[in-house]
Structure formats: structure tokens, C-alpha cells
Design a protein around this motif. Structure first.
Motif, PDB file in Angstrom:
ATOM      1  N   LYS A   1     -19.155  44.258   6.697  1.00 41.22           N
ATOM      2  CA  LYS A   1     -20.102  45.066   7.447  1.00 41.22           C
ATOM      3  C   LYS A   1     -19.300  46.038   8.305  1.00 41.22           C
ATOM      4  O   LYS A   1     -18.313  45.667   8.927  1.00 41.22           O
ATOM      5  N   HIS A   2     -19.740  47.297   8.325  1.00 40.65           N
ATOM      6  CA  HIS A   2     -19.033  48.318   9.097  1.00 40.65           C
ATOM      7  C   HIS A   2     -20.079  49.256   9.683  1.00 40.65           C
ATOM      8  O   HIS A   2     -20.890  49.829   8.947  1.00 40.65           O
ATOM      9  N   ASP A   3     -20.055  49.402  10.995  1.00 43.08           N
ATOM     10  CA  ASP A   3     -21.004  50.262  11.686  1.00 43.08           C
ATOM     11  C   ASP A   3     -22.444  49.898  11.314  1.00 43.08           C
ATOM     12  O   ASP A   3     -23.292  50.773  11.105  1.00 43.08           O
ATOM     13  N   GLY A   4     -22.695  48.583  11.204  1.00 44.06           N
ATOM     14  CA  GLY A   4     -24.041  48.118  10.918  1.00 44.06           C
ATOM     15  C   GLY A   4     -24.479  48.269   9.476  1.00 44.06           C
ATOM     16  O   GLY A   4     -25.646  48.026   9.143  1.00 44.06           O
ATOM     17  N   ARG A   5     -23.549  48.652   8.592  1.00 47.49           N
ATOM     18  CA  ARG A   5     -23.896  48.845   7.186  1.00 47.49           C
ATOM     19  C   ARG A   5     -23.183  47.809   6.327  1.00 47.49           C
ATOM     20  O   ARG A   5     -22.087  47.364   6.655  1.00 47.49           O
ATOM     21  N   ASP A   6     -23.822  47.452   5.215  1.00 49.07           N
ATOM     22  CA  ASP A   6     -23.254  46.476   4.291  1.00 49.07           C
ATOM     23  C   ASP A   6     -22.507  47.193   3.169  1.00 49.07           C
ATOM     24  O   ASP A   6     -22.977  48.213   2.641  1.00 49.07           O
ATOM     25  N   TYR A   7     -21.334  46.656   2.820  1.00 53.16           N
ATOM     26  CA  TYR A   7     -20.554  47.203   1.710  1.00 53.16           C
ATOM     27  C   TYR A   7     -20.266  46.086   0.721  1.00 53.16           C
ATOM     28  O   TYR A   7     -19.781  45.009   1.092  1.00 53.16           O
TER      29      TYR A   7
ATOM     30  N   ALA B   1     -19.563  57.386  -0.393  1.00 52.55           N
ATOM     31  CA  ALA B   1     -20.191  56.607   0.678  1.00 52.55           C
ATOM     32  C   ALA B   1     -20.837  57.554   1.674  1.00 52.55           C
ATOM     33  O   ALA B   1     -20.357  57.734   2.785  1.00 52.55           O
ATOM     34  N   PRO B   2     -21.954  58.207   1.287  1.00 52.75           N
ATOM     35  CA  PRO B   2     -22.586  59.200   2.156  1.00 52.75           C
ATOM     36  C   PRO B   2     -22.942  58.664   3.536  1.00 52.75           C
ATOM     37  O   PRO B   2     -22.957  59.405   4.516  1.00 52.75           O
ATOM     38  N   GLU B   3     -23.199  57.377   3.636  1.00 45.64           N
ATOM     39  CA  GLU B   3     -23.585  56.817   4.926  1.00 45.64           C
ATOM     40  C   GLU B   3     -22.405  56.663   5.873  1.00 45.64           C
ATOM     41  O   GLU B   3     -22.568  56.310   7.036  1.00 45.64           O
ATOM     42  N   ALA B   4     -21.178  56.897   5.383  1.00 47.49           N
ATOM     43  CA  ALA B   4     -19.980  56.703   6.207  1.00 47.49           C
ATOM     44  C   ALA B   4     -19.351  58.025   6.635  1.00 47.49           C
ATOM     45  O   ALA B   4     -18.157  58.116   6.834  1.00 47.49           O
ATOM     46  N   SER B   5     -20.168  59.064   6.788  1.00 42.02           N
ATOM     47  CA  SER B   5     -19.641  60.359   7.208  1.00 42.02           C
ATOM     48  C   SER B   5     -19.007  60.262   8.584  1.00 42.02           C
ATOM     49  O   SER B   5     -19.550  59.613   9.478  1.00 42.02           O
TER      50      SER B   5
END
Length: 451
Positions: A7-13, A176-180
Motif C-alpha cells: 500500500k502506498h499513499d492509500g492505494r493498493d498495488y 500508474a496514473p494514480e501515482a503522479s
């Protein structure tokens, strides 16, 4: 459903996402030359290289702290331009190192020869980098920005920082568009080249010989970090900061460059401002205020950590007591006068180190209160393996300066350029003291700005 790996910045990978990210990073680094040269294994026809350590995902960093660091840079630029134009103050600050610090003694001898012969070039060019970390003790409610050090000579990492920012923007689009990284690209290389261009044009406008002019870069032989130097190619120094470089031919070369009409980037007086003794002297009451107006001085002073040279003054003797007591030294780092990171001694190791050195050498070291960064989580690609967990980041802000000295004494200068170039950002696993990326302790990174 794919299983979450991190999990990174509240997102799952998921494992598949990480696989595509790591391969995208490796390919990007190969295509864009973000590598370190394996000079120790070079042959007549080939040389290996390895990717510079890189973060897989941008690391969280407070937007307000990032903006504060950027706003501070022009004030720090001005401060060090004025300090570098006051040889009397510099000598009085560094004189205790004479005959005990070989690098300072060598550089000052060259300074003296240039002064005695008569300075022929009063215009100076410099690239500065002020490094910061976040600080928060258990008693602090808010996080503050604290300066690690000011780099005034051979500031590295600018080109690597441009590449890592561009890489994260690219990966955010395709993998990973959500990781800009949520910020603009770094423009270090462009601004640094423009500074050298401005210095070149300043020199050319005053030249009378009619001969062709050029920009000369001094570099170390067998250099593993060419990917951070070649994009920038005045005399621009990326060598000359180690005493081993000052054998007799080395001294003669530096003296010849300093006595020439070339605009140096930087000259030898500015080189001397990078010594830790200067950083410590500026923390003393009134030192910053003599160079900057009150508002700028207050901004700069807020970033200082307590530090003291281990000399024989009353504060110095008290600092020696702290250094020799492992319990009291638990919150301190011992730094040599050398510019740049590395060579530091931490916490309980300080007492044993000092006990192994002659007491007359102790004043070559500065005892500095450790910055205590708040916890953060990152995902970085170390040389050996992927690391996900607690991390510490260091933000560097670069500035470009061009000025003319107006008098031999004091800090009177005519500032021709004082700009912010861009930034560098490095991250390491929590628990590792050093921050050198090229030595494998951390990685080049990109800040993910958060409110």
C-alpha cells in the motif's frame, strides 16, 4: 481478484503492477542514461554500468515545506555570495584549521598567492544547493524544515533529479496514473546551462584578445558519475574537493585557473564557504544579519540546527563533554569540515572515534544536533532489492548565482543573477544514516506533494 502486495499513499498495488513498474523504470533508465559507470571494471573496449538507485513511486512530502525551501533559496544564495566576498571574515572563521586541515591549508595558500599577484577577474559564478530534512521531536506538534548543509562547490545530482522527475511523470501516464508526482518537471540542467551561458556572455563582452572563448569543465579521471556531468557540457569545477587531488601538479593547475581571467564556477573563496566551520559560524548571533536584511535573516535562521566546533572555547569544551558521553551524544552527529556528505560519525560511535584521534585535531570537527524526521513510507529500488517501508527523504534546492565583487574587504557585491534552478530529492530506508545515492545508501526520488 489480484492480491495486494503493498500500500502506498492509500492505494493498493498488486504484484503485476509492481512488475510492470520495475521493468518500466529499468527500461527508462537504460534509454535515458540514468546509470553509474563501473570504472573499476573498464576494459580497453567496454565498460559496465548499473542503474542509479531510484524510487519506484514518488514519496510523500509536505507541499508547504517544499515551497518554503524554494522560497529560501534566493536568500541563501545572497548570503553565501556575500560571505564569499569577505575574505577577512572567511579567514578569521577558518584560521583555526591552519596547519591542521590539509585541504583548507592548501586552498588558502592558493588564495594568498592569487591575492598577492592581484585578482584579475572580479566576476564570480556559482551553483549552490541547500539540503533540507523535515524535523519533528516528540514534543513538537508541527513539522519544521531544517538545513542539513549548504553545498557551494561541485554540486551533484542536478541532472539525475531531472531524469527521475521525468521518469515518474512518464510512468504516471503509462503504468500508474494514480501515482503522479503532482508537480512540474525539474529544470536543473536547463537553468544551470543558462547560468554558464550568462557567465560566458559576461566574459565575452569584456574580452579584448579577439580569441575564441569556451566553457571548460574540470572533471576527475575514472569518474563513475558522468551521467550527471555530461548533460551540462567559464571554468566549471566537478573536481578539486579532495585533498588527494592537490599533489604538486594539482596545486599548480588550480593556481593557474584561479589566476586566469576566466570566470570561475566557483572561485576558490566561494569554494571555502562550503566548509562546515562556515556553516557553524553563521549560526552565531549576528552572523547572518550582517549580510541580509532582518526578514531574510529570520527566514534563514529558522532552518538552522544547533552546532558547535570542538575547539577550546567554553562552548567548544562543553560540546566535547557531550561528544564524549555516549548517552548525551545519542542525539548528535559529528561532521568533518569536508563539504558534502559522508565521513560522518553518529551517536554513540562519536566518543570512540574522538578517543582515537589526537586532541589537536578535534577542532576539525563540528558536533551537530541530529535532525529527527517524522515517519514516512516509501517504495524504492535499492541496488540489491526492492524496499518498502519506513523511509527518510532529503530535499535539495539549487540556485544559480553570478555576481561581481566591489571591494576587497566586507561583503559588498553587485548581484547580476540570483535564481532558483530546481530541486533534487533523495530517499533512504529509515535506520541508514548516510544519504549517498552513488554509494548505494539511498535512491533518487521525486516528491509527491501533499497538503
Amino acid at each position: 481478484m489480484a492480491e495486494t502486495v503493498i500500500k502506498h499513499d492509500g492505494r493498493d498495488y498488486t504484484e503485476d503492477q509492481l512488475y510492470y513498474l520495475t521493468n518500466g523504470i529499468k527500461d527508462y533508465q537504460i534509454v535515458h542514461g540514468s546509470h553509474l559507470k563501473g570504472v573499476q571494471f573498464e576494459t580497453a573496449s567496454s565498460v559496465p554500468s548499473r542503474p542509479a538507485g531510484a524510487s519506484m513511486l514518488p514519496t510523500l512530502f509536505p507541499r508547504s515545506s517544499f515551497q518554503e525551501a524554494c522560497e529560501l533559496q534566493q536568500a541563501f544564495n545572497e548570503l553565501y555570495m556575500r560571505v564569499a566576498s569577505d575574505p577577512e571574515w572567511l579567514y578569521s572563521t577558518l584560521e583555526p584549521l591552519m596547519d591542521h586541515d590539509d585541504l583548507f591549508t592548501t586552498l588558502w595558500e592558493i588564495c594568498a598567492k592569487v591575492r598577492d599577484a592581484g585578482v584579475v577577474q572580479h566576476t564570480v559564478c556559482a551553483i549552490f544547493r541547500s539540503d533540507y530534512m523535515l524535523h519533528q521531536t516528540p514534543n513538537d506538534e508541527e513539522v519544521s524544515l531544517k538545513q542539513v548543509e549548504m553545498n557551494t562547490f561541485s554540486c551533484a545530482g542536478a541532472c539525475h533529479a531531472d531524469r527521475i522527475a521525468a521518469m515518474h511523470h512518464h510512468l504516471a501516464k503509462v503504468k500508474a496514473p494514480e501515482a503522479s508526482p503532482n508537480m512540474g518537471l525539474s529544470k536543473n540542467t536547463k537553468v544551470i546551462v543558462n547560468l554558464l551561458k550568462a557567465a560566458y556572455e559576461t566574459y565575452e563582452a569584456a574580452a579584448t584578445s579577439g580569441r575564441a572563448n569556451c566553457v571548460l569543465m574540470t572533471v576527475q579521471p575514472f569518474n563513475f558519475n558522468i551521467a550527471d556531468e555530461r548533460p551540462i557540457d567559464v571554468v566549471y569545477h566537478r573536481a578539486g574537493y579532495e585533498i588527494e587531488e592537490y599533489d604538486e601538479p594539482g596545486k599548480e593547475t588550480r593556481l593557474r585557473l584561479e589566476m586566469s581571467r576566466a570566470i570561475k564556477c566557483p572561485d576558490i573563496l566561494t569554494h571555502l564557504t562550503g566548509f562546515k566551520s562556515v556553516q557553524q559560524a553563521l549560526t552565531q548571533s549576528g552572523a547572518v544579519e550582517r549580510c541580509l536584511p532582518p526578514d531574510k535573516a529570520a527566514m534563514v535562521r529558522r532552518t538552522f540546527m544547533p552546532m558547535q566546533i570542538l575547539d577550546t572555547t567554553i562552548p567548544g569544551l562543553e560540546a566535547r563533554k557531550t561528544a564524549l558521553d555516549p548517552k548525551r551524544a545519542a542525539n548528535y552527529v559529528l561532521k568533518p569540515n569536508l563539504e558534502g556528505g559522508g565521513h560522518n560519525i553518529y551517536r554513540s560511535n562519536i566518543a570512540g572515534f574522538l578517543s582515537s584521534r589526537p586532541r589537536e585535531e578535534w577542532h576539525k570537527y563540528v558536533l551537530v544536533r541530529l535532525i529527527e524526521p517524522p515517519p514516512s513510507t516509501g517504495t524504492i529500488m535499492m541496488p540489491e532489492a526492492l524496499y518498502h517501508g519506513a523511509v527518510v527523504s532529503e530535499l535539495g534546492v539549487l540556485g544559480t548565482c553570478l555576481w561581481q565583487r566591489r571591494s576587497r574587504a566586507g561583503s559588498e557585491v553587485e548581484i547580476k543573477q540570483n535564481k532558483i534552478a530546481g530541486w533534487t530529492f533523495k530517499t533512504k530506508p529509515m535506520g541508514i544514516d548516510e544519504m549517498s545515492v552513488v554509494k548505494g545508501y539511498g535512491v533518487f526520488d521525486c516528491p509527491l506533494l501533499v497538503d
